[in-house]
Design a protein around this motif. Structure first.
Motif, PDB file in Angstrom:
ATOM      1  N   ALA A 210     -71.369   9.789  14.918  1.00 46.34           N
ATOM      2  CA  ALA A 210     -70.643  10.357  16.272  1.00 46.34           C
ATOM      3  C   ALA A 210     -70.333  11.404  16.681  1.00 46.34           C
ATOM      4  O   ALA A 210     -69.549  11.741  17.919  1.00 46.34           O
ATOM      5  N   GLY A 211     -71.145  12.257  16.201  1.00 49.16           N
ATOM      6  CA  GLY A 211     -70.608  13.767  16.334  1.00 49.16           C
ATOM      7  C   GLY A 211     -69.365  14.552  15.724  1.00 49.16           C
ATOM      8  O   GLY A 211     -68.985  15.949  16.401  1.00 49.16           O
ATOM      9  N   TYR A 212     -68.376  13.881  15.231  1.00 45.67           N
ATOM     10  CA  TYR A 212     -67.732  14.840  14.447  1.00 45.67           C
ATOM     11  C   TYR A 212     -67.920  15.848  13.530  1.00 45.67           C
ATOM     12  O   TYR A 212     -68.679  15.849  12.492  1.00 45.67           O
ATOM     13  N   GLY A 213     -67.096  16.514  13.001  1.00 43.60           N
ATOM     14  CA  GLY A 213     -67.549  17.674  12.291  1.00 43.60           C
ATOM     15  C   GLY A 213     -66.334  17.751  11.199  1.00 43.60           C
ATOM     16  O   GLY A 213     -65.110  16.983  11.131  1.00 43.60           O
ATOM     17  N   GLY A 214     -66.449  19.343  10.572  1.00 42.31           N
ATOM     18  CA  GLY A 214     -65.455  19.445   9.928  1.00 42.31           C
ATOM     19  C   GLY A 214     -63.761  19.323   9.978  1.00 42.31           C
ATOM     20  O   GLY A 214     -62.925  19.499   9.919  1.00 42.31           O
ATOM     21  N   ASP A 215     -63.569  18.937  11.591  1.00 44.76           N
ATOM     22  CA  ASP A 215     -62.220  18.954  12.189  1.00 44.76           C
ATOM     23  C   ASP A 215     -61.662  17.660  12.441  1.00 44.76           C
ATOM     24  O   ASP A 215     -60.471  18.173  12.268  1.00 44.76           O
ATOM     25  N   ALA A 216     -62.313  16.685  11.871  1.00 46.30           N
ATOM     26  CA  ALA A 216     -61.733  14.991  11.866  1.00 46.30           C
ATOM     27  C   ALA A 216     -60.894  14.893  11.283  1.00 46.30           C
ATOM     28  O   ALA A 216     -61.918  15.308   9.913  1.00 46.30           O
ATOM     29  N   GLU A 217     -60.273  13.997  11.178  1.00 47.86           N
ATOM     30  CA  GLU A 217     -59.316  13.729   9.203  1.00 47.86           C
ATOM     31  C   GLU A 217     -58.605  11.937  10.017  1.00 47.86           C
ATOM     32  O   GLU A 217     -58.633  11.679  11.450  1.00 47.86           O
ATOM     33  N   VAL A 218     -59.186  11.487   9.266  1.00 49.85           N
ATOM     34  CA  VAL A 218     -58.865   9.698   9.151  1.00 49.85           C
ATOM     35  C   VAL A 218     -58.646   9.617   7.965  1.00 49.85           C
ATOM     36  O   VAL A 218     -59.015   9.699   6.389  1.00 49.85           O
ATOM     37  N   GLY A 219     -57.246   8.765   8.094  1.00 53.37           N
ATOM     38  CA  GLY A 219     -56.911   8.601   6.938  1.00 53.37           C
ATOM     39  C   GLY A 219     -56.862   6.722   6.107  1.00 53.37           C
ATOM     40  O   GLY A 219     -57.223   5.486   7.169  1.00 53.37           O
ATOM     41  N   LEU A 220     -57.232   6.552   4.944  1.00 55.86           N
ATOM     42  CA  LEU A 220     -57.718   5.001   4.269  1.00 55.86           C
ATOM     43  C   LEU A 220     -56.086   4.856   3.458  1.00 55.86           C
ATOM     44  O   LEU A 220     -56.239   4.945   3.046  1.00 55.86           O
ATOM     45  N   VAL A 221     -56.007   3.463   4.139  1.00 62.87           N
ATOM     46  CA  VAL A 221     -55.930   3.469   3.423  1.00 62.87           C
ATOM     47  C   VAL A 221     -54.976   2.144   2.704  1.00 62.87           C
ATOM     48  O   VAL A 221     -55.479   0.995   3.534  1.00 62.87           O
ATOM     49  N   PHE A 222     -55.091   1.803   1.022  1.00 69.06           N
ATOM     50  CA  PHE A 222     -55.260   0.288   1.007  1.00 69.06           C
ATOM     51  C   PHE A 222     -54.036  -0.439   0.464  1.00 69.06           C
ATOM     52  O   PHE A 222     -53.176   0.059  -0.024  1.00 69.06           O
ATOM     53  N   VAL A 223     -53.964  -1.208   0.981  1.00 65.36           N
ATOM     54  CA  VAL A 223     -52.843  -2.275   0.937  1.00 65.36           C
ATOM     55  C   VAL A 223     -53.327  -3.867   0.077  1.00 65.36           C
ATOM     56  O   VAL A 223     -54.222  -3.884  -0.114  1.00 65.36           O
ATOM     57  N   ASP A 224     -51.971  -4.407   0.087  1.00 65.20           N
ATOM     58  CA  ASP A 224     -51.918  -5.785  -0.581  1.00 65.20           C
ATOM     59  C   ASP A 224     -51.847  -6.731   1.085  1.00 65.20           C
ATOM     60  O   ASP A 224     -51.175  -6.464   1.992  1.00 65.20           O
ATOM     61  N   ASP A 225     -52.044  -8.267   0.744  1.00 59.99           N
ATOM     62  CA  ASP A 225     -52.036  -8.777   1.928  1.00 59.99           C
ATOM     63  C   ASP A 225     -50.401  -8.948   2.994  1.00 59.99           C
ATOM     64  O   ASP A 225     -50.392  -8.905   3.885  1.00 59.99           O
ATOM     65  N   ASP A 226     -49.399  -8.966   1.634  1.00 65.90           N
ATOM     66  CA  ASP A 226     -47.706  -9.140   1.956  1.00 65.90           C
ATOM     67  C   ASP A 226     -47.923  -7.877   2.663  1.00 65.90           C
ATOM     68  O   ASP A 226     -47.198  -7.802   3.400  1.00 65.90           O
ATOM     69  N   TYR A 227     -47.981  -6.749   2.500  1.00 72.78           N
ATOM     70  CA  TYR A 227     -48.379  -5.760   3.578  1.00 72.78           C
ATOM     71  C   TYR A 227     -49.161  -4.906   5.505  1.00 72.78           C
ATOM     72  O   TYR A 227     -48.199  -5.386   6.033  1.00 72.78           O
ATOM     73  N   ILE A 228     -50.059  -5.858   4.841  1.00 75.66           N
ATOM     74  CA  ILE A 228     -50.693  -6.235   5.646  1.00 75.66           C
ATOM     75  C   ILE A 228     -49.939  -6.879   6.846  1.00 75.66           C
ATOM     76  O   ILE A 228     -50.355  -6.813   8.266  1.00 75.66           O
ATOM     77  N   HIS A 229     -50.153  -7.935   6.473  1.00 73.40           N
ATOM     78  CA  HIS A 229     -48.651  -9.656   6.883  1.00 73.40           C
ATOM     79  C   HIS A 229     -47.310  -8.504   7.990  1.00 73.40           C
ATOM     80  O   HIS A 229     -47.579  -8.934   9.062  1.00 73.40           O
ATOM     81  N   LYS A 230     -47.195  -7.858   7.025  1.00 70.25           N
ATOM     82  CA  LYS A 230     -45.908  -6.936   7.670  1.00 70.25           C
ATOM     83  C   LYS A 230     -46.349  -5.725   8.918  1.00 70.25           C
ATOM     84  O   LYS A 230     -45.678  -6.567   9.707  1.00 70.25           O
ATOM     85  N   LEU A 231     -47.570  -5.134   8.647  1.00 70.25           N
ATOM     86  CA  LEU A 231     -47.837  -4.823  10.007  1.00 70.25           C
ATOM     87  C   LEU A 231     -48.470  -5.597  10.887  1.00 70.25           C
ATOM     88  O   LEU A 231     -48.690  -5.134  12.131  1.00 70.25           O
ATOM     89  N   ASN A 232     -49.157  -6.172  10.636  1.00 70.95           N
ATOM     90  CA  ASN A 232     -49.623  -7.465  11.118  1.00 70.95           C
ATOM     91  C   ASN A 232     -48.182  -7.925  12.481  1.00 70.95           C
ATOM     92  O   ASN A 232     -48.916  -7.819  13.563  1.00 70.95           O
ATOM     93  N   HIS A 233     -47.434  -8.416  12.180  1.00 64.79           N
ATOM     94  CA  HIS A 233     -46.981  -9.199  12.841  1.00 64.79           C
ATOM     95  C   HIS A 233     -45.539  -8.438  13.789  1.00 64.79           C
ATOM     96  O   HIS A 233     -45.153  -8.496  14.415  1.00 64.79           O
TER      97      HIS A 233
END
Length: 154
Positions: free
Chosen positions: A33-56
């Motif tokens: 996408a053309g992003y260089g060293g200044d871009a930041e992304v977080g990858l967060v690993f969770v379980d079904d219960d956690y993502i269920h709460k976020l989704n709700h």
């Protein structure tokens, strides 16, 4: 570019090689996408219960899902954020990854990479709300998946 990995669950083991591979997958999306060293992304690993709460809480959907993206680049830019481009977080249920890998007949790593790519594309503004946008997003997902080398990954 920085891809920060945070494992908030204990139900599915995640080794350093897997985390690094998924961070690399996210990095490939950003590079494409053309992003260089200044871009930041977080990858967060969770379980079904956690993502269920976020989704709700954030989508009003009372069930778990496989991936959610929380973009930081929507709305009005924050003052003082010129040094880094913080794109947001991709939250992935590793329990969903395991189920879907079995369902689709491919490896856990391939499914996790796909969801990582899918989530980062959402952070970049891609969507699948209608058929035309879905086709564009799917093409980009497959392009990035094809660029990954699963042979050396565990």
């Amino acid at each position: 570019m920085a891809v920060l990995v945070n494992n908030l669950q204990e139900k599915t083991a995640v080794d350093d090689n897997t985390a690094a591979f998924l961070a690399d997958a996210a990095g490939k999306v950003l590079s494409a996408a053309g992003y260089g060293g200044d871009a930041e992304v977080g990858l967060v690993f969770v379980d079904d219960d956690y993502i269920h709460k976020l989704n709700h809480q954030y989508r009003g959907v009372d069930s778990p899902t496989d991936v959610l993206s929380f973009a930081m680049m929507e709305g009005i830019p924050m003052a003082g954020g010129e040094e880094e481009t913080i794109l947001g977080d991709v939250v992935i249920s590793l329990q969903a990854v395991g189920r879907q890998a079995k369902e689709y007949g491919h490896s856990f790593l391939r499914e996790a990479a796909y969801l990582t790519i899918h989530g980062v594309l959402h952070l970049l503004g891609y969507d699948h709300i209608d058929e035309d946008k879905r086709k564009i997003m799917r093409l980009k997902e497959e392009e990035i998946i094809a660029a990954l080398d699963f042979r050396g990954a565990k």
